[in-house]
Design an enzyme around this catalytic site. Structure first.
Site, short mmCIF file in Angstrom:
data_model
loop_
_atom_site.label_atom_id
_atom_site.label_comp_id
_atom_site.label_asym_id
_atom_site.label_seq_id
_atom_site.Cartn_x
_atom_site.Cartn_y
_atom_site.Cartn_z
N GLU A 17 -2.18 11.09 -10.99
CA GLU A 17 -3.24 10.55 -11.85
C GLU A 17 -4.59 11.20 -11.63
O GLU A 17 -5.45 11.16 -12.52
CB GLU A 17 -3.37 9.04 -11.66
CG GLU A 17 -3.93 8.62 -10.31
CD GLU A 17 -4.13 7.10 -10.20
OE1 GLU A 17 -3.20 6.36 -10.52
OE2 GLU A 17 -5.23 6.70 -9.79
N HIS A 20 -5.24 3.17 -14.57
CA HIS A 20 -5.83 2.62 -13.34
C HIS A 20 -7.02 1.71 -13.67
O HIS A 20 -8.14 1.91 -13.20
CB HIS A 20 -6.26 3.73 -12.38
CG HIS A 20 -6.22 3.31 -10.95
ND1 HIS A 20 -5.74 4.10 -9.93
CD2 HIS A 20 -6.59 2.14 -10.34
CE1 HIS A 20 -5.83 3.45 -8.78
NE2 HIS A 20 -6.35 2.26 -9.01
N THR A 68 1.34 -1.47 -10.17
CA THR A 68 -0.13 -1.44 -10.27
C THR A 68 -0.71 -1.10 -8.90
O THR A 68 -1.89 -1.34 -8.67
CB THR A 68 -0.70 -2.79 -10.77
OG1 THR A 68 -0.30 -3.82 -9.86
CG2 THR A 68 -0.23 -3.13 -12.16
N ARG A 119 0.06 2.01 -6.17
CA ARG A 119 -0.29 3.43 -6.09
C ARG A 119 0.88 4.23 -6.66
O ARG A 119 2.04 3.90 -6.40
CB ARG A 119 -0.55 3.88 -4.65
CG ARG A 119 -1.90 3.45 -4.08
CD ARG A 119 -3.08 4.16 -4.76
NE ARG A 119 -4.36 3.76 -4.17
CZ ARG A 119 -5.11 2.76 -4.63
NH1 ARG A 119 -4.73 2.06 -5.68
NH2 ARG A 119 -6.27 2.48 -4.04
N PRO A 152 0.83 -1.20 0.00
CA PRO A 152 0.00 0.00 0.00
C PRO A 152 0.87 1.26 0.00
O PRO A 152 2.05 1.18 0.36
CB PRO A 152 -0.78 -0.10 1.32
CG PRO A 152 -0.03 -1.05 2.17
CD PRO A 152 0.84 -1.89 1.30
P1 NAD Z 1 -3.05 -6.27 1.08
O1 NAD Z 1 -3.31 -5.43 2.28
O2 NAD Z 1 -3.69 -7.61 0.97
O3 NAD Z 1 -1.47 -6.47 0.89
C1 NAD Z 1 -0.54 -5.43 1.02
C2 NAD Z 1 0.75 -6.06 1.55
O4 NAD Z 1 1.75 -5.04 1.56
C3 NAD Z 1 0.63 -6.59 2.97
O5 NAD Z 1 1.05 -7.95 3.03
C4 NAD Z 1 1.52 -5.68 3.77
O6 NAD Z 1 2.17 -6.33 4.87
C5 NAD Z 1 2.53 -5.26 2.72
N1 NAD Z 1 3.28 -4.08 3.09
C6 NAD Z 1 2.93 -3.06 3.90
N2 NAD Z 1 3.95 -2.18 4.00
C7 NAD Z 1 4.94 -2.67 3.22
C8 NAD Z 1 6.25 -2.21 2.93
N3 NAD Z 1 6.74 -1.09 3.46
N4 NAD Z 1 6.99 -2.94 2.08
C9 NAD Z 1 6.53 -4.10 1.55
N5 NAD Z 1 5.30 -4.59 1.81
C10 NAD Z 1 4.51 -3.87 2.63
O7 NAD Z 1 -3.45 -5.37 -0.16
P2 NAD Z 1 -3.77 -5.85 -1.66
O8 NAD Z 1 -5.22 -6.14 -1.79
O9 NAD Z 1 -2.77 -6.86 -2.06
O10 NAD Z 1 -3.51 -4.49 -2.45
C11 NAD Z 1 -2.22 -3.92 -2.54
C12 NAD Z 1 -2.34 -2.53 -3.11
O11 NAD Z 1 -2.77 -2.62 -4.47
C13 NAD Z 1 -3.41 -1.65 -2.45
O12 NAD Z 1 -2.89 -1.00 -1.30
C14 NAD Z 1 -3.77 -0.68 -3.53
O13 NAD Z 1 -2.96 0.47 -3.39
C15 NAD Z 1 -3.38 -1.39 -4.81
N6 NAD Z 1 -4.54 -1.69 -5.67
C16 NAD Z 1 -4.51 -1.25 -6.96
C17 NAD Z 1 -5.59 -1.53 -7.80
C18 NAD Z 1 -5.60 -1.10 -9.24
O14 NAD Z 1 -6.67 -1.14 -9.88
N7 NAD Z 1 -4.48 -0.71 -9.82
C19 NAD Z 1 -6.69 -2.24 -7.31
C20 NAD Z 1 -6.66 -2.70 -5.99
C21 NAD Z 1 -5.58 -2.41 -5.17
#
Ligand code: NAD
Length: 337
Positions: free
Chosen positions: A263, A295, A232, A234, A206
């Site tokens: 964006e 996005h 993909t 943020r 995130p």
């Molecule tokens: P999630 O919460 O399941 O997983 C996020 C992971 O990142 C967790 O395991 C967490 O421990 C880890 N994390 C936190 N801080 C970190 C760091 N400093 N270094 C490395 N890892 C770290 O979330 P998800 O559902 O897998 O989504 C991830 C991200 O994808 C979301 O936060 C969102 O920003 C993005 N997203 C983008 C789209 C898109 O359409 N492009 C759609 C959904 C989500």
């Protein structure tokens, strides 16, 4: 509940209306983004439903609270656009959709990797133009390549599963390692080692104060020459200006983006008749080895169905006075896991 739904397109209405047959909330759709300028539209609504580029800073949250709003229902997973401390001060509850279809985003991520590697957009344009030459289209096998996954939550894990199928070596970095990824063969290593050893690096953490510009000059210096970078997650996890320098020097050999730092001024709108004002984005578009989508990684029927259902379930749960497991604790000001 009466819900003011911001940043809505026809597709949002379709899926939200479909899910609402199970809830019967009063949904009022607004096309504009939620900003300081548009917040008066929400006056009198108990709940506001917001998306990734809506502004939920202190000023907007205070105005929402003054207008009688007590609940922000995000129809997305990330909540980097919400000032959680201000939400707490305004006694505003915030719910989100922590998981809908991690497959949608993971599959798009891998789509960017494959399209960049095999230069699919250029190849398709050539064939359409009657040019069947292969020069300039040379790719590599993903099989045996090392992919570094930063953030192995829902989306990172599904990405790992797909890449395991390709026969990739996988390195992972996450403060909370997960056993599914380990079982798929991913080795958890320090971030510097992941940067140094990976042929492809994909970001799935995130956006938080800790991950803002995680990929900056110093990180890029640690990477292999010609590395493929995919974001993909943020936009602001990448320092775009640093990445542009690295593209110019050849350090970054391929860049795939579905998100961009600035964006909110561009994405989700048809601006094809306008002159592009963002010079940094314009520069990115000039590189032959950069592929950008606006996005859209989440944008599948399955994901939109899941997002709408969970968003309205969240609102109904709060309305019934029950504990909502998708509520973000507003006591902390960094993203929850
Ligand atoms: P999630 O919460 O399941 O997983 C996020 C992971 O990142 C967790 O395991 C967490 O421990 C880890 N994390 C936190 N801080 C970190 C760091 N400093 N270094 C490395 N890892 C770290 O979330 P998800 O559902 O897998 O989504 C991830 C991200 O994808 C979301 O936060 C969102 O920003 C993005 N997203 C983008 C789209 C898109 O359409 N492009 C759609 C959904 C989500």
């Amino acid at each position: 509940m009466r819900i003011a739904v911001f940043s809505t397109k026809a597709y949002d209405r379709r899926f939200m209306d479909g899910a609402n047959t199970d809830h019967r909330h009063e949904l009022v759709y607004f096309e504009p983004r939620l900003t300081a300028a548009t917040v008066p539209l929400a006056a009198g609504f108990e709940a506001v439903c917001a998306f990734v580029n809506d502004t939920l800073d202190a000023a907007v949250l205070q105005k929402l609270a003054r207008g009688g709003t007590t609940l922000v229902a995000l129809r997305c997973a990330g909540f980097n656009n919400v000032d959680l401390a201000a939400a707490r001060d305004a006694t505003m509850r915030v719910v989100r959709v922590p998981a809908y279809s991690p497959y949608a985003v993971a599959e798009h991520t891998v789509g960017l990797m494959l399209a960049l590697n095999r230069k699919l957009t250029r190849a398709a344009a050539r064939v359409r133009d009657g040019n069947f030459a292969l020069d300039g289209l040379l790719g590599f096998d993903f099989h045996g390549r090392t992919v570094g996954i930063v953030g192995t939550g829902a989306i990172g894990s599904v990405t790992a599963r797909i890449l395991a199928g390709f026969g990739c070596e996988m390195l992972a970095y996450d403060p909370f390692p997960n056993e599914t990824c380990r079982a798929l063969g991913a080795a958890y290593v320090p971030l510097a080692e992941l940067f140094a050893r990976s042929d492809v690096i994909t970001l799935h953490c995130p956006l938080s104060p800790e991950t803002h510009h995680l990929v900056n000059d110093s990180a890029l210096n640690q990477m292999k020459l010609g590395v493929m970078l995919i974001n993909t997650s943020r936009g602001a996890i990448l320092d775009t200006l640093a990445v542009i320098d690295a593209l110019k020097s050849g350090k970054v050999g391929y860049l795939g983006l579905d998100v961009y730092e600035e964006e909110s001024e561009l994405f989700f709108e048809d601006l094809s008749d306008r002159v592009l004002q963002d010079d940094v984005f314009a520069r990115l578009l000039t590189f032959p080895n950069v592929l950008i989508t606006g996005h859209q990684a989440f944008f599948t029927r399955d994901a939109l169905t899941g997002i709408a259902a969970t968003t309205l379930d969240n609102v109904s749960t709060v309305e019934r006075g029950e504990r909502c497991t998708n509520e973000i604790s507003t006591v902390q000001n960094t993203p929850a896991r």
